[in-house]
Structure formats: C-alpha cells, structure tokens
Enzyme design. Structure first.
Site, PDB file in Angstrom:
ATOM      1  N   LYS A 157      10.883 -22.841   0.151  1.00 34.44           N
ATOM      2  CA  LYS A 157      10.258 -21.863  -0.747  1.00 34.44           C
ATOM      3  C   LYS A 157      10.811 -22.095  -2.136  1.00 34.44           C
ATOM      4  CE  LYS A 157       8.155 -18.197   0.533  1.00 34.44           C
ATOM      5  NZ  LYS A 157       6.827 -18.043   1.056  1.00 34.44           N
TER       6      LYS A 157
HETATM    7  N1  GLU Z   1       2.920 -18.928   1.081  1.00 35.06           N
HETATM    8  C1  GLU Z   1       2.508 -18.917   2.442  1.00 35.06           C
HETATM    9  C2  GLU Z   1       3.588 -18.385   3.335  1.00 35.06           C
HETATM   10  O1  GLU Z   1       4.514 -17.764   2.869  1.00 35.06           O
HETATM   11  C3  GLU Z   1       1.953 -20.253   2.901  1.00 35.06           C
HETATM   12  C4  GLU Z   1       2.896 -21.398   2.869  1.00 35.06           C
HETATM   13  C5  GLU Z   1       2.208 -22.737   3.152  1.00 35.06           C
HETATM   14  O2  GLU Z   1       1.020 -22.749   3.394  1.00 35.06           O
HETATM   15  O3  GLU Z   1       2.920 -23.741   3.082  1.00 35.06           O
HETATM   16  O4  GLU Z   1       3.532 -18.494   4.525  1.00 35.06           O
END
Ligand code: GLU
Length: 447
Positions: free
Chosen positions: A115
C-alpha cells in the site's frame, strides 16, 4: 511508533498465531508477519499554481510512500492500492499493506500485500497538478525499481481513480518501451488502456457476494428484504448502493464526512450519484442531498448508528468503529467495505452484542481479485495459476468468476471459524496465515 491501526493488525495476527499453534506459525514467522518487508519514501517536486497569482507557478514538495509486506513466493508480485490523501504516511500505510496480504491469501491470490500513496488532498488541486504529481511519482518509483508489472502493481484506492492509473500506464510504457506486458504495471485502468470490464464496481459487487455467501451458508440470518446503512459514498459505497436493489437490499441511510441522509422507505441511489458527481459538488459529498425530497431527513453519522438497519456497511476510512460506536450501533450485521474500519476493542463488544462482522479482509476483496484478473490478462499469466480461473473480458464472465472465488473462500473461512470456534475476522486471519505458512517456510528454507 506503531499506529493504532498497526496495533490492531498485530493483535489480530498474534491471535491467529495462537489459534494455529507454533507448528504452523513458529515465533520467527510471527515476527516476520507483523512487520513489513520494505518501506520506501520519496519526495516529489512539482510546480503548482501560486494561490496568490494563479498565472504563476511555484515549486512544491509532496511526500510519497510505499510499503511492502510479505511475498509468499519469489514469483509473486506486490499488490495494493495507491492512495491520494493528506493522511498518507509510511506508518499509516503499514497496517494497510499487511491487510492487503491477508486479503490476498484468504482469496488465494499470488500476491504480497502493498500500500502507498501521496500525501495530497486531490480535491484541492487542479487536474494538471495531480497529473504532474502522479507522473513524478511514477518516474521516481520506476527509477528505484519499485514499479513494474513484474514487481509491484498499484491500483485505485482512496482519492485515486482509473484516470490516474491510465496516466501511470501510458508513462510507464513510454518510459520503459515495454509495449508487451507494460500495461500490467497498474490495474483498475480504463478498458481501452487494458482495463477489465467490471473492475470499477468490483469491490461493491464483492460486498454483496460476501453477504450472499454467508446468508446462503446459514451463517447470518437476515430477512429476504433487507435494509442497509452505508458510511461513505466513494467507489465502494456508491457501487454497493447501486447494486443493492438486485440483492434485495434497501439503502435507508448514507453518511459521509460532511453529513448524512436518511429515509426509512429507501433512498434514490441514481439521484444520489447524480448529486455527488455534479461539477459544482467539489468534495463529491452527499451533504445536502436531503433537499432532493421532503421524505428525506438530514442526520448525523451518530444518529444513523442508533437508528440502525439490518446491515451496516462502513465504506470510508479506517478507525470509524470505535468501542463507543460498537456499544450503541443498532445492526444485525456489519459488512466492512473500508480497510480497517474497526478497532480491536470494538471487535470484542460486537462479539458480545451478537453483531456479526463480515470482515474487510474478505468482504472488500472484490477489487483486488478483479485487479488480479486484469493483471493476469495484461501479462499473459493466464495459465500459471490453474487454481484460479481468469475470465474473459466481459462483465458476466468476471462476475461469475468473482462469485466462485467468494463462495469457495467464504466457505473455507466459515469452516475455520467453526474449527477454532472463533469470530469471522479471527478466522480470516487464521485461514490466510495457515495458507501462507508453507510458502513462508519454504522461502526461509525452514520447511
Ligand atoms: N485498493 C483496493 C484494496 O484496498 C484494491 C487493491 C488492488 O486492486 O490492488 O483492496
């Protein structure tokens, strides 16, 4: 110093390790699981309009970060959202990176969780500045070798959209010349940029598929016609609401950080989407939506918590469900659309009060699952994971594949909850770690 969110995640991993026992999670592995593997911090320099004289540009720095948790196998990629929000810091992203791992492992996706983001409020800057920030970030990340379809694949998250993913995709292909698998550098792109149909609504849809799996398995008992209250009307909240009718759910209340609206007969979601996407609505808020109908009432988030419904869907930021909120909320089920909305102390209260929690690490995984389909198609990794069917690029195929994944892994989660007699969140952590344990042992030559 560990943030509250990081402490929450650590408590949950430690509990899972206790449930599974030291044969499955030896101490050295527990130490690895509670810590990210890598942290990156980048300073981005761009020229922004001078507030005193918009025709002039002045230099400004923005902080960008990325955190990688643990990768089960060397052949896996890092995967997780790219967030544009003023609260983006290395320490705030750590818990989210760990949660991304847990989510991926429950769903058997070949990812290590990641993240990151930029500390910027996207609503306060013009499009040009957002583009400059995005491309500077991409440049720095590519140069450091931390952005590539083979290494770390970002996706939309809080404050980012497919437009931002498209900018990164174009820039990456231009910069590296990789016109073969280059578009797999990010997911959640527009369809004509290598995106997959159904990605935008995937998290909202997944929330319904998660609830459906638990209802069909007899784990949560709700009436045929259900009511829901939703917090947040961004990608997850709005898509959950838009699909609610199809799943026999009437959305009777919605709140965001600016205000809330309630109508026991149900809110008109199409109208709400029009209201939030209006050009004049700078923060895309639902605040003021009560003026649309005399049947609508202006309410606060706290009021909605005590009014209650069958289902509560927190779909905004982390740390919303405190012990205080958990003690008064009036719902049968909470299905978590946001990442990390609930504090560990609140979990205990919800358990005691008999409010079932369908946890984020399962319920909101629809986005990353469909991201995986997109990446697998972009990089031609169709045949590498025979356990996961990669659908055709059409909404029906994507939905069918998503439904199968939610069902298979939801039933496994329920089985784990029964085996150890633990709540679903604890079971999710236990299932994820049980599944990943052999890989982590193999990577460390400890099997
Ligand atoms: N932002 C989304 C999550 O927190 C998707 C992450 C992704 O698709 O890599 O799950």
């Amino acid at each position: 110093m560990a943030t509250d969110a990081l402490k929450n995640v650590r408590v949950r991993i430690e509990k899972a390790a206790q449930n599974l026992g030291s044969k499955i999670v030896p101490d050295w592995m527990l130490e690895e699981l509670v810590e990210p593997e890598e942290r990156f911090s980048i300073s981005i320099n761009v020229k922004v309009p001078n507030p005193a004289n918009p025709l002039e540009k002045i230099p400004k720095k923005f902080k960008a970060v990325r955190v990688w948790h643990r990768k089960p196998d060397p052949a896996d990629i890092w995967k997780g959202g790219l967030r544009f929000h003023p609260d983006v810091t290395l320490s705030n992203m750590e818990s989210h990176a760990i949660e991304m791992s847990i989510k991926s492992w429950i769903m058997q996706l070949p990812h290590g969780g990641a993240k990151g983001g930029v500390a910027i409020d996207p609503y306060n800057w013009p499009k040009d500045t957002l583009e400059d920030v995005t491309l500077q970030f991409a440049k720095r990340a590519i140069k450091r070798g931390i952005m590539s379809p083979r290494i770390d694949v970002m996706a939309p998250d809080v404050g980012t959209t497919k437009v931002i993913m498209d900018w990164i995709r174009d820039y990456y292909i231009d910069y590296t010349g990789d016109n073969i698998i280059g578009e797999g550098v990010v997911t959640g792109k527009s369809i004509d940029k290598g995106g997959i149909l159904g990605r935008e609504s995937a998290t909202g849809l997944g929330m319904h598929l998660a609830l459906q799996t638990f209802c069909n398995a007899g784990e949560i008992k709700l009436p045929k016609k259900k009511t829901a209250i939703v917090q947040g009307f961004g990608n997850v909240g709005s898509n959950f609401c838009a699909l609610a009718d199809e799943y026999n759910i009437s959305v009777i209340g919605v709140a965001d950080q600016f205000g809330g609206v309630y109508c026991p007969k149900g809110l008109d979601i199409n109208k709400m989407s029009e209201f939030t996407s209006a050009k004049t609505n700078k923060y895309k808020t639902i605040n003021g939506f009560e003026s649309v109908s005399p049947a609508y009432m202006k309410v606060s988030f706290d009021e909605l918590m005590t009014i209650g419904a069958d289902i509560f869907v927190p779909a905004a930021m982390e740390g919303v469900v405190t012990a205080g909120v958990a003690s008064v909320m009036n719902f049968k089920v909470m299905a978590e659309g946001a990442n990390g909305p609930t504090f560990a102390e609140a979990d205990e209260i919800l358990n005691q009060r008999g409010i079932e929690v369908v946890p984020d690490i399962y319920a909101n995984a629809g986005g990353v699952i469909v991201s995986y389909f997109e990446w697998a198609r972009n990089t031609r990794k169709f045949h590498d994971n025979p356990g996961i069917y990669i659908p055709e690029n059409n909404e029906t195929s994507v939905k069918t594949a998503l439904q199968a994944i939610f069902k298979e892994n939801g039933l496994a989660l329920i089985k784990t909850a029964k085996k150890y007699n633990i709540p679903y969140r604890e079971a999710g952590y236990a299932l994820a770690i049980e599944r990943v344990s052999p890989y982590i042992k193999a990577r460390n030559r400890m099997d």
